[in-house]
Design a protein around this motif. Sequence first.
Motif, PDB file in Angstrom:
ATOM      1  N   LEU A  49      18.246  -2.278  25.097  1.00  0.00           N
ATOM      2  CA  LEU A  49      19.358  -3.034  24.539  1.00  0.00           C
ATOM      3  C   LEU A  49      18.863  -3.830  23.330  1.00  0.00           C
ATOM      4  O   LEU A  49      17.997  -4.693  23.455  1.00  0.00           O
ATOM      5  CB  LEU A  49      19.926  -3.979  25.599  1.00  0.00           C
ATOM      6  N   LEU A  50      19.428  -3.542  22.160  1.00  0.00           N
ATOM      7  CA  LEU A  50      18.995  -4.206  20.926  1.00  0.00           C
ATOM      8  C   LEU A  50      19.784  -5.465  20.635  1.00  0.00           C
ATOM      9  O   LEU A  50      19.311  -6.358  19.929  1.00  0.00           O
ATOM     10  CB  LEU A  50      19.119  -3.239  19.742  1.00  0.00           C
ATOM     11  N   GLY A  51      20.995  -5.533  21.147  1.00  0.00           N
ATOM     12  CA  GLY A  51      21.823  -6.708  20.895  1.00  0.00           C
ATOM     13  C   GLY A  51      23.266  -6.429  21.224  1.00  0.00           C
ATOM     14  O   GLY A  51      23.609  -5.362  21.767  1.00  0.00           O
ATOM     15  N   LEU A  52      24.122  -7.385  20.902  1.00  0.00           N
ATOM     16  CA  LEU A  52      25.541  -7.282  21.221  1.00  0.00           C
ATOM     17  C   LEU A  52      26.331  -7.867  20.060  1.00  0.00           C
ATOM     18  O   LEU A  52      25.970  -8.920  19.510  1.00  0.00           O
ATOM     19  CB  LEU A  52      25.822  -8.031  22.522  1.00  0.00           C
ATOM     20  N   MET A  53      27.417  -7.203  19.689  1.00  0.00           N
ATOM     21  CA  MET A  53      28.337  -7.733  18.680  1.00  0.00           C
ATOM     22  C   MET A  53      29.590  -8.219  19.381  1.00  0.00           C
ATOM     23  O   MET A  53      30.213  -7.484  20.140  1.00  0.00           O
ATOM     24  CB  MET A  53      28.709  -6.655  17.656  1.00  0.00           C
ATOM     25  N   ARG A  54      29.929  -9.481  19.126  1.00  0.00           N
ATOM     26  CA  ARG A  54      31.174 -10.051  19.658  1.00  0.00           C
ATOM     27  C   ARG A  54      32.013 -10.442  18.450  1.00  0.00           C
ATOM     28  O   ARG A  54      31.769 -11.451  17.810  1.00  0.00           O
ATOM     29  CB  ARG A  54      30.876 -11.250  20.553  1.00  0.00           C
ATOM     30  N   GLY A  55      32.979  -9.583  18.147  1.00  0.00           N
ATOM     31  CA  GLY A  55      33.699  -9.752  16.887  1.00  0.00           C
ATOM     32  C   GLY A  55      32.738  -9.459  15.749  1.00  0.00           C
ATOM     33  O   GLY A  55      32.128  -8.405  15.682  1.00  0.00           O
ATOM     34  N   THR A  56      32.577 -10.433  14.852  1.00  0.00           N
ATOM     35  CA  THR A  56      31.634 -10.271  13.738  1.00  0.00           C
ATOM     36  C   THR A  56      30.324 -11.005  13.999  1.00  0.00           C
ATOM     37  O   THR A  56      29.469 -11.069  13.120  1.00  0.00           O
ATOM     38  CB  THR A  56      32.254 -10.813  12.438  1.00  0.00           C
ATOM     39  N   GLU A  57      30.153 -11.535  15.198  1.00  0.00           N
ATOM     40  CA  GLU A  57      28.961 -12.319  15.531  1.00  0.00           C
ATOM     41  C   GLU A  57      27.949 -11.479  16.310  1.00  0.00           C
ATOM     42  O   GLU A  57      28.303 -10.825  17.297  1.00  0.00           O
ATOM     43  CB  GLU A  57      29.367 -13.539  16.371  1.00  0.00           C
ATOM     44  N   PHE A  58      26.695 -11.495  15.867  1.00  0.00           N
ATOM     45  CA  PHE A  58      25.627 -10.806  16.592  1.00  0.00           C
ATOM     46  C   PHE A  58      25.010 -11.752  17.602  1.00  0.00           C
ATOM     47  O   PHE A  58      24.736 -12.914  17.299  1.00  0.00           O
ATOM     48  CB  PHE A  58      24.534 -10.318  15.629  1.00  0.00           C
ATOM     49  N   VAL A 111      31.804   5.400  22.597  1.00  0.00           N
ATOM     50  CA  VAL A 111      30.847   5.360  21.495  1.00  0.00           C
ATOM     51  C   VAL A 111      31.617   5.216  20.189  1.00  0.00           C
ATOM     52  O   VAL A 111      32.372   6.101  19.797  1.00  0.00           O
ATOM     53  CB  VAL A 111      29.974   6.637  21.450  1.00  0.00           C
ATOM     54  N   GLN A 112      31.444   4.068  19.515  1.00  0.00           N
ATOM     55  CA  GLN A 112      32.161   3.836  18.259  1.00  0.00           C
ATOM     56  C   GLN A 112      31.384   4.334  17.053  1.00  0.00           C
ATOM     57  O   GLN A 112      31.967   4.697  16.045  1.00  0.00           O
ATOM     58  CB  GLN A 112      32.445   2.336  18.100  1.00  0.00           C
ATOM     59  N   ARG A 132      37.735  -3.565  31.964  1.00  0.00           N
ATOM     60  CA  ARG A 132      37.514  -3.745  33.400  1.00  0.00           C
ATOM     61  C   ARG A 132      36.155  -4.369  33.710  1.00  0.00           C
ATOM     62  O   ARG A 132      35.916  -4.828  34.823  1.00  0.00           O
ATOM     63  CB  ARG A 132      37.663  -2.411  34.133  1.00  0.00           C
ATOM     64  N   LEU A 133      35.228  -4.400  32.703  1.00  0.00           N
ATOM     65  CA  LEU A 133      33.910  -5.002  32.922  1.00  0.00           C
ATOM     66  C   LEU A 133      33.847  -6.460  32.467  1.00  0.00           C
ATOM     67  O   LEU A 133      32.787  -7.079  32.538  1.00  0.00           O
ATOM     68  CB  LEU A 133      32.832  -4.190  32.208  1.00  0.00           C
ATOM     69  N   THR A 134      34.979  -7.006  32.036  1.00  0.00           N
ATOM     70  CA  THR A 134      35.014  -8.408  31.621  1.00  0.00           C
ATOM     71  C   THR A 134      34.546  -9.313  32.766  1.00  0.00           C
ATOM     72  O   THR A 134      34.983  -9.154  33.915  1.00  0.00           O
ATOM     73  CB  THR A 134      36.441  -8.810  31.204  1.00  0.00           C
ATOM     74  N   GLY A 135      33.662 -10.232  32.452  1.00  0.00           N
ATOM     75  CA  GLY A 135      33.163 -11.174  33.455  1.00  0.00           C
ATOM     76  C   GLY A 135      31.875 -10.737  34.133  1.00  0.00           C
ATOM     77  O   GLY A 135      31.238 -11.540  34.818  1.00  0.00           O
ATOM     78  N   GLU A 147      35.847  -5.648  24.663  1.00  0.00           N
ATOM     79  CA  GLU A 147      35.636  -5.318  23.252  1.00  0.00           C
ATOM     80  C   GLU A 147      34.286  -5.751  22.716  1.00  0.00           C
ATOM     81  O   GLU A 147      34.012  -5.606  21.519  1.00  0.00           O
ATOM     82  CB  GLU A 147      36.757  -5.878  22.357  1.00  0.00           C
ATOM     83  N   ASP A 148      33.400  -6.317  23.584  1.00  0.00           N
ATOM     84  CA  ASP A 148      32.011  -6.494  23.151  1.00  0.00           C
ATOM     85  C   ASP A 148      31.440  -5.129  22.799  1.00  0.00           C
ATOM     86  O   ASP A 148      31.795  -4.115  23.421  1.00  0.00           O
ATOM     87  CB  ASP A 148      31.167  -7.105  24.279  1.00  0.00           C
TER      88      ASP A 148
END
Length: 220
Positions: free
Chosen positions: A179-188, A140-141, A160-163, A201-202
């Motif tokens: 689930l409201l969404g996902l952040m990949r880097g700075t992209e929603f 939890v970040q 370990r959950l990659t893929g 790191e998602d």
Amino acid sequence: MAKETRSFAVIGLGAFGSAVASELARFGNQVIGVDLDERRVAQMASVLSSAMILDTTDDMALKEAGIDQYDVALIAIGRDIQASILTTMNLRMLGIGTIWVKASNRTHHRILSKLGADRVILPEQEMGRHIAQMLNNPVVQDYVSLGNGFSVVNIVIPGRLTGRDMASLGIGKTYDLRLLGLMRGTEFRACDAPDLVLQAEDKLILLGKRPELRRFGDAL
């Protein structure tokens, strides 16, 4: 359409008040900072729309300074509980639309609530709970409590959950979460695409009750 800004009066420019005032100003709002300490006022003068030395326990001084024209007031007076209470009363009588107040302890909190403060903040306790949540579950970040046991959390996907696809996480089925969404880097990214594949790191943005969020985080 341009973002509508509001005007804020921040009363008390200690560490807490000056941090809030600086951020509000950075967002483009009109912010006045008020304190009895000349040094604190001088430090914030170049950061805020205006800054002044003022005794906020004096209702006439507040009115003459035009504080009643501001949309929102944050009273961030530190240890002087009497000054905090009198300032809250004065701002309420002046008709400020929204008043937030920093409290020093629970007794102070109860008094401010009775006086009609729209929100009373105990910064140390709120931050303590925030940090405890993140220490308790390292994935939890960040999190925001919404009341009634619900929170929105930001959970990091371990490598370990990659893929894996999103459905394999059991959100909404095994776990009573939304689930409201996902952040990949700075992209929603919206998560309604069935072929969305997880990457290390998602960050998942989840809504749910704390025990269920904890159960999900432990499983990761």
